[in-house]
Design a protein around this motif. Structure first.
Motif, short mmCIF file in Angstrom:
data_model
loop_
_atom_site.label_atom_id
_atom_site.label_comp_id
_atom_site.label_asym_id
_atom_site.label_seq_id
_atom_site.Cartn_x
_atom_site.Cartn_y
_atom_site.Cartn_z
N VAL A 42 0.87 -1.19 0.00
CA VAL A 42 0.00 0.00 0.00
C VAL A 42 0.91 1.23 0.00
N PHE A 43 0.67 2.15 -0.92
CA PHE A 43 1.45 3.38 -1.00
C PHE A 43 0.63 4.55 -0.44
N VAL A 44 1.32 5.45 0.24
CA VAL A 44 0.62 6.64 0.77
C VAL A 44 1.39 7.90 0.34
N PRO A 45 0.66 9.00 0.10
CA PRO A 45 1.34 10.27 -0.16
C PRO A 45 1.83 10.85 1.16
N LEU A 46 2.94 11.54 1.11
CA LEU A 46 3.56 12.01 2.35
C LEU A 46 4.39 13.26 2.07
N SER A 47 4.30 14.25 2.96
CA SER A 47 5.14 15.45 2.84
C SER A 47 6.06 15.54 4.04
N LEU A 48 7.33 15.73 3.79
CA LEU A 48 8.31 15.90 4.87
C LEU A 48 9.11 17.16 4.58
N GLU A 49 9.50 17.86 5.65
CA GLU A 49 10.42 18.99 5.46
C GLU A 49 11.78 18.53 5.99
N VAL A 50 12.70 18.32 5.09
CA VAL A 50 14.01 17.80 5.49
C VAL A 50 15.08 18.85 5.22
N ASN A 51 15.75 19.24 6.26
CA ASN A 51 16.80 20.26 6.18
C ASN A 51 16.31 21.53 5.48
N GLY A 52 15.06 21.90 5.80
CA GLY A 52 14.51 23.14 5.28
C GLY A 52 13.87 23.04 3.91
N THR A 53 13.91 21.86 3.29
CA THR A 53 13.31 21.69 1.96
C THR A 53 12.12 20.74 2.04
N SER A 54 11.01 21.12 1.42
CA SER A 54 9.81 20.27 1.42
C SER A 54 9.94 19.18 0.37
N HIS A 55 9.51 17.98 0.74
CA HIS A 55 9.54 16.85 -0.19
C HIS A 55 8.17 16.18 -0.19
N ASP A 56 7.60 16.02 -1.39
CA ASP A 56 6.35 15.26 -1.52
C ASP A 56 6.71 13.88 -2.05
N LEU A 57 6.34 12.87 -1.29
CA LEU A 57 6.73 11.50 -1.62
C LEU A 57 5.50 10.61 -1.69
N ARG A 58 5.68 9.46 -2.30
CA ARG A 58 4.64 8.42 -2.29
C ARG A 58 5.35 7.14 -1.90
N LEU A 59 5.06 6.65 -0.70
CA LEU A 59 5.87 5.57 -0.15
C LEU A 59 5.05 4.37 0.28
N ASP A 60 5.67 3.21 0.17
CA ASP A 60 5.14 1.98 0.78
C ASP A 60 4.96 2.27 2.28
N THR A 61 3.80 1.91 2.80
CA THR A 61 3.52 2.24 4.21
C THR A 61 4.54 1.65 5.17
#
Ligand code: FES
Ligand code: FES
Length: 211
Positions: A42-61
């Motif tokens: 199952v993949f989920v969309p996810l937003s993380l702010e890493v070292n000041g930069t936003s990342h939109d990801l789609r990851l295996d749960t």
């Protein structure tokens, strides 16, 4: 019944048994076992702010934060040692708190602010803790060092905020960056090279005290 008839009967028996076995085997091959629902990806969309930069990801749960940083964002400064929460090599700072990134799933960190060793300083502008580790020879092979530095930065911040530890005799007093206090708080970060005393000297310098 003559011997030829008996041989013929047993030959038919062997052939029949073989044919029945083949049917059983073929029926087993013809119907693959259904994949249990729990094993479906199952993949989920996810937003993380890493070292000041936003990342939109789609990851295996099932993806850990550590694997997200290393394999999906290619921030390989954070190290995988034990992958079981026992060595501290994977320590990163999440919303100001140090955690073992191998013990947490990425999907638990929607919107979180994450700092890795790459976000603390750069080669041109080192974080004071990075500079102190170099000055005091706080590493040998360097494998544990990113986790040690992230922990060390966070530990001094915990002490500054008055977060208590097991090293305190009186939990109502304000903790100080003593050798005992720092050793206790850094105890989750293992160094196979044994650079502990130099790490403590580096931390003491940043804390403004002698270890
Ligand atoms: S890799 Fe996470 S604690 Fe060892
Ligand atoms: S410097 Fe080698 S494991 Fe710590």
């Amino acid at each position: 019944m003559g011997i030829d008839d008996r041989l013929e009967m047993s030959r038919r028996g062997v052939l029949a048994a073989g044919a029945a076995g083949a049917v059983v085997v073929q029926s087993g091959l013809g119907h693959a076992a259904p994949v249990p629902a729990a094993e479906k990806t199952v993949f989920v969309p996810l937003s993380l702010e890493v070292n000041g930069t936003s990342h939109d990801l789609r990851l295996d749960t099932r993806t850990t934060l550590l694997d997200t940083l290393r394999d999906h964002l290619h921030l390989t400064g954070t190290k995988k040692g034990c992958d079981h929460g026992q060595c501290g090599a994977c320590t990163v700072i999440v919303n100001g708190e140090r955690i073992n990134s191998c013990l947490t799933l990425a999907l638990q960190h929607q919107g979180d602010k994450i700092t890795t060793i790459e976000g603390l300083g750069t080669a041109d502008k080192l974080h004071p803790m990075q500079a102190a580790f170099i000055e005091h020879d706080g590493f040998q092979c360097g494998y544990c060092t990113p986790g040690q530095i992230c922990s060390a930065v966070s530990v001094l911040e915990e002490i500054r905020r008055g977060v208590p530890s097991h090293a305190q005799e009186d939990l109502l007093t304000t903790p100080q960056a003593t050798n005992t206090e720092m050793r206790e708080r850094m105890s989750g970060n293992i160094c196979r090279c044994g650079a502990y005393s130099n790490i403590l000297e580096a931390m003491a310098e940043v804390a403004g005290e002698r270890a």
